[in-house]
Design an enzyme around this catalytic site. Sequence first.
Site, PDB file in Angstrom:
ATOM      1  N   CYS A   1       0.824  -1.212   0.000  1.00 50.56           N
ATOM      2  CA  CYS A   1       0.000   0.000   0.000  1.00 50.56           C
ATOM      3  C   CYS A   1       0.853   1.255   0.000  1.00 50.56           C
ATOM      4  O   CYS A   1       0.438   2.308  -0.465  1.00 50.56           O
ATOM      5  CB  CYS A   1      -0.921   0.032   1.202  1.00 50.56           C
ATOM      6  SG  CYS A   1      -2.250  -1.130   0.995  1.00 50.56           S
TER       7      CYS A   1
ATOM      8  N   ASP B   1     -14.203  -2.784 -25.738  1.00 54.04           N
ATOM      9  CA  ASP B   1     -14.900  -4.057 -25.481  1.00 54.04           C
ATOM     10  C   ASP B   1     -16.398  -3.831 -25.257  1.00 54.04           C
ATOM     11  O   ASP B   1     -17.234  -4.603 -25.712  1.00 54.04           O
ATOM     12  CB  ASP B   1     -14.338  -4.718 -24.211  1.00 54.04           C
ATOM     13  CG  ASP B   1     -12.960  -5.314 -24.450  1.00 54.04           C
ATOM     14  OD1 ASP B   1     -12.677  -5.677 -25.602  1.00 54.04           O
ATOM     15  OD2 ASP B   1     -12.191  -5.395 -23.474  1.00 54.04           O
TER      16      ASP B   1
ATOM     17  N   GLY C   1     -10.702   4.765  -8.588  1.00 56.40           N
ATOM     18  CA  GLY C   1      -9.473   4.249  -9.164  1.00 56.40           C
ATOM     19  C   GLY C   1      -8.401   4.046  -8.115  1.00 56.40           C
ATOM     20  O   GLY C   1      -8.620   4.265  -6.919  1.00 56.40           O
TER      21      GLY C   1
END
Length: 758
Positions: free
Chosen positions: A420, A493, A543
């Site tokens: 992290c 996609d 995100g």
Amino acid sequence: MRTPDQPVLRDIVLIGGGHSHVGVLKRFAMKPVPGVRLTLICRDTHTPYSGMLPGYVAGHYSYDDVHIDLSRLAEFAGARFYRAEATGIDRNTKRVTCKGRPDVPYDILSINIGSSPRVNEVEGASEFAVPVKPITGFNNRWLALLSRIENHDGPLTVGVVGAGAGGVELTLAMQYRLKNELEQRGRNSDQLHFHLFDAANEILPTHNAKVRSVFRKTLSDRGIKLHLGSPVEKVSEGLLRTATGDTLQTDEVLWVTRAGGPAWLAETGLALDDGLFLRVRDTLQVENDDNIFVAGDIANVVNHPREKAGVFAVRQGPPLADNLKRLALGKAPRDFHPQKKWLALISTGDKYAVASRGDVQFDGALVWRWKDWIDRRFMAKFTDLPPMEEATTLPDTGAAQNAEEASQAISAVAMRCGGCGAKVGSTVLSRALSELRPIERDDILIGLHAPDDAAVLRIPPGKAVVHTVDFFRAFIDDPYTFGRVAANHSLGDVFAMGAEAQSATAVATVPYGIESKVEDVVYQMMSGAVEVLNEAGCALVGGHTGEGRELALGFAVNGLIDPDDVMSKGGLRAGDALILTKPIGTGTLFAAHARLAAKGRWIDSALASMVQSNKKAADCLRSFGSKACTDVTGFGLLGHLVEMTRPSGVDAELDLSAIPVLPGAEETSAAGILSSLQPANIRLRRGIRDQERWVKHPRYPLIFDPQTAGGLLASVSADKAEECVRALKALGYPYTAIIGRVTPQDESGPIEPITLKE
Ligand SMILES: Cc1cc2nc3c(=O)[nH]c(=O)nc-3n(C[C@H](O)[C@H](O)[C@H](O)COP(=O)(O)OP(=O)(O)OC[C@H]3O[C@@H](n4cnc5c(N)ncnc54)[C@H](O)[C@@H]3O)c2cc1C
């Protein structure tokens, strides 16, 4: 692109790819400064070398002979190349404003943008005359004139305004070329009329009397009519009028008069003279800003005024590079004194030239050959790029001008945490993201506007969710454009399934560095991505950004679809036509770019294709009843076609000559330059019937070429295919083509599903 081993400490931004900046790039390439990053912002990818322009117009050189490929040169120099037009400088925030992309921050700035004839000083000139600069505009008009004379019958009159060296040389070159073109077609070149105008009473005012007399005689011998003491005061459609009351009917008017700087410089607060040229000290720094350097035509070096000529811009390149380096390293820039006399070699169009230096003059065909040798040698410096010297030194903390930055530099290169701890700091991230404006949607209950542990989305009744993820490393040194391509690729996609894009979460890695630099990279990259997501109606909802060795970005994208409308890979039906909406070749082109083997304009067109959304194409294909669609990406055209034939239980025929290919891709693949993914894709050749027969076909390697943000490969019933292609072209997919057809599965024969033809 190259990822530097050292974190970036100083950003030197170059505006304009003029004659001085190409020299700067070359010098930095040969001797980079660790921790110093160069960014070139230029409107044009191919910048002209002024010395050879008249020879190009006369037909002695090709376009590539006389243009320096900035994209390739920047790649060689390890510099970032932003193809954009600068429109302002905010000196308070130290940012360059550009048309159509986010501002570019700088620590040190250098301006080499040339100058343009002042067409707006004469009524009608900006509308009806062609200024010789910017050269791209002039070149387009010149090419149009060349093709126009193919069918032109009767007299053709060209007026050139400005009888300095540029105007005289250009007039002679154009006349020589047009005459040749007409004669080659068996037409009468006496129909061609050239008129050269100037307000002054003399041509070539900065050259000696002997040079002027040679050119007066040449112009007269060649039937070019001189109008001296004749200021042009008005240009209208097909007509030019002088202050002396003369009028001339014209087919083309070219403007090669006194030049000036662009109007936006007046807003910068930088020291300017009344021609909008920047007032510069002997060190090439602007009078009132130590951090901004200027070179070439746009510079008015106040202690050493000189004629506006490329030769001075070239000579300023090395001292400019040295001073940029010195300032970046915290040292004082040094004075540069330009030469007082200079050699001009002025051509007459017909492989003949006149040498002029001070009071000296001589001329001849030999002078042209000498000029040609000098010019080609100059160009070779920027086209025959030698192997690079590796920069092995560690970051020089002398590059940091104060203790705070030096400590930032040290902390930036200190051991980085994993896990992290490898996340980009939250302040950096929130500052970078605070400027972004992702769209909001009613069906996003919790997104970026109300950040939480995760986003919460509503699925409208009757809809199903399409979910996909993509991630890849940066392949160009422009985070904004990379962000656009990455987002577009990831959305591909969803569109290929026939879905509406609803939301996206981003995952990125950013090379470590000092906070301001990391923040800007995140900002530039995510600005590009958010623009594309917003255009697609897709909300960015969250995100994760971590530090990594390379810049990389990907998105998990959610889409919504009516389950009955799904366009799946397994929907091919025998008899259908196969349609491809974008050209292929991005893999080989970017492999070539990294090896300096691709032309800049090839990369420009590949990028233009990669940022084009597949959304409208998918809607169009669906409206033509397509039930089978996929986006062509990493497995290449053949790989994705096999992915479709297999679940559909069909075979397919692929017409190699019909496949649209990006400019340059055939050349780079023929040179054996292929993507590193190509070998894995080539394994699929097993799916091709009689594949040995096709191995030598120039298009064969390209069907395995992995694509980034490629087009849609879809099937449409044969009777609607032509109309569908027309509709796709009208929607802005000009390369769309029928590339083959779906055939029934051959159960008796071998298992290869794909038959090639040409
Ligand atoms: C026909 C003709 C023949 C000539 N022949 C000769 C000759 O033989 N020898 C000679 O010494 N001189 C010659 N000159 C003069 C010469 O062209 C100029 O002096 C020279 O080009 C100036 O170089 P520069 O580096 O300052 O700018 P330029 O060569 O004009 O380059 C400027 C660059 O900046 C870019 N740019 C401009 N504005 C922006 C912006 N806002 N944002 C981003 N990029 C921007 C342009 O695209 C271009 O790449 C000739 C001129 C003409 C018109």
